[in-house]
Design an enzyme around this catalytic site. Sequence first.
Site, mmCIF file in Angstrom:
data_model
loop_
_atom_site.group_PDB
_atom_site.id
_atom_site.type_symbol
_atom_site.label_atom_id
_atom_site.label_comp_id
_atom_site.label_asym_id
_atom_site.label_seq_id
_atom_site.Cartn_x
_atom_site.Cartn_y
_atom_site.Cartn_z
ATOM 1 N N LYS A 152 0.807 -1.231 0.000
ATOM 2 C CA LYS A 152 0.000 0.000 0.000
ATOM 3 C C LYS A 152 0.843 1.286 0.000
ATOM 4 O O LYS A 152 0.478 2.257 -0.653
ATOM 5 C CB LYS A 152 -0.941 0.021 1.209
ATOM 6 C CG LYS A 152 -2.093 -0.980 1.124
ATOM 7 C CD LYS A 152 -3.041 -0.779 2.301
ATOM 8 C CE LYS A 152 -4.123 -1.839 2.314
ATOM 9 N NZ LYS A 152 -5.112 -1.618 3.378
ATOM 10 N N ASP A 173 -10.448 2.608 2.444
ATOM 11 C CA ASP A 173 -10.728 1.925 3.722
ATOM 12 C C ASP A 173 -11.610 2.769 4.652
ATOM 13 O O ASP A 173 -12.540 2.251 5.271
ATOM 14 C CB ASP A 173 -9.421 1.587 4.454
ATOM 15 C CG ASP A 173 -8.678 0.434 3.799
ATOM 16 O OD1 ASP A 173 -9.332 -0.395 3.134
ATOM 17 O OD2 ASP A 173 -7.448 0.360 3.951
#
Length: 285
Positions: A75, A111
């Site tokens: 990420k 998220d």
Amino acid sequence: MDDSRETLGPQAFVTGFPIKHSRSPLIHGYWLKTLGLPGSYRAHEVAPADFSVFVDSLKSGESGFVGGNVTIPHKEMAFKLADDPDEISEELGASNTLWMEDGRLKATNTDGRGFTANLDERHSGWDRAQSAVVLGAGGASRAIVQALRDRGVREIHLVNRTVERAQELADRFGPKVYAHSMAALPEVMRGAGLFVNTTSLGMAGEEAPRIDFSPLLPDAVVTDIVYVPLKTLFLTQAVRQGFPVVDGLGMLLHQAVPGFEKWFGRRPVVDEKLRALIIEDMDKH
Ligand code: ATR
């Protein structure tokens, strides 16, 4: 799904290392099928040493992918290597969703939106909470703290075993975020309207501390981002003490929505059938 539909439409991926346990292909496969769209979404394992070459192949078009999801451990690199990371990823220093647009690799992190969308769906009105307690200050906690702040929660109390990590996030996310050690938990829970566990405590095979939720407001919501098991020890304790709870599976489902829309052009819906499909898969493994 027949092969022609898979090969004709846009191709998307989820990459990580390892990646074979990812449930994202099931989620996106369900939406492609139910919406009757051409395209494919598949797990594509890339080792850390090969990640930048993979990103180059995305940018050049050589990979054949229009974009995809990125998970652990890529990420941070995804954020660094993207041409245009958005403000959300910029502040987090991490991206989980990539797509090509006008010849440039764009990046965001979904998220936090997944987290709030799950609460909106399963316990609307949760955002009346003026004060929230977030347990844990790891990677997952960041996106949640950011999303709560952006949603207007006035005080976010970040409680962590290692208080320095909580302080680092408090410094990053500004004056609404307060860092505390575990010992402060009962005190900061007083009057809070939301309790979030972001730690691995209470995951399958892990112990969870006994928590007295009674200092929370009587209508406070307790949620956990861990979804294996679905009813974590935090959630079962909260239910026993009379608090409404929201499990973490919906965050996984909702964080997938913006990516699907970018790659395949339709905004998918998180429904009970999808939830049941993932729960069935979890029961198998
Ligand atoms: P993730 O990216 O999934 O959030 P992480 O970065 O490893 O994972 O963070 C895990 C979180 O769980 C941290 O907040 C960690 O606390 P520390 O920062 O003190 O390590 C917390 N955690 C894990 N095991 C714990 C335990 N036994 N007791 C208390 N906190 C724990």
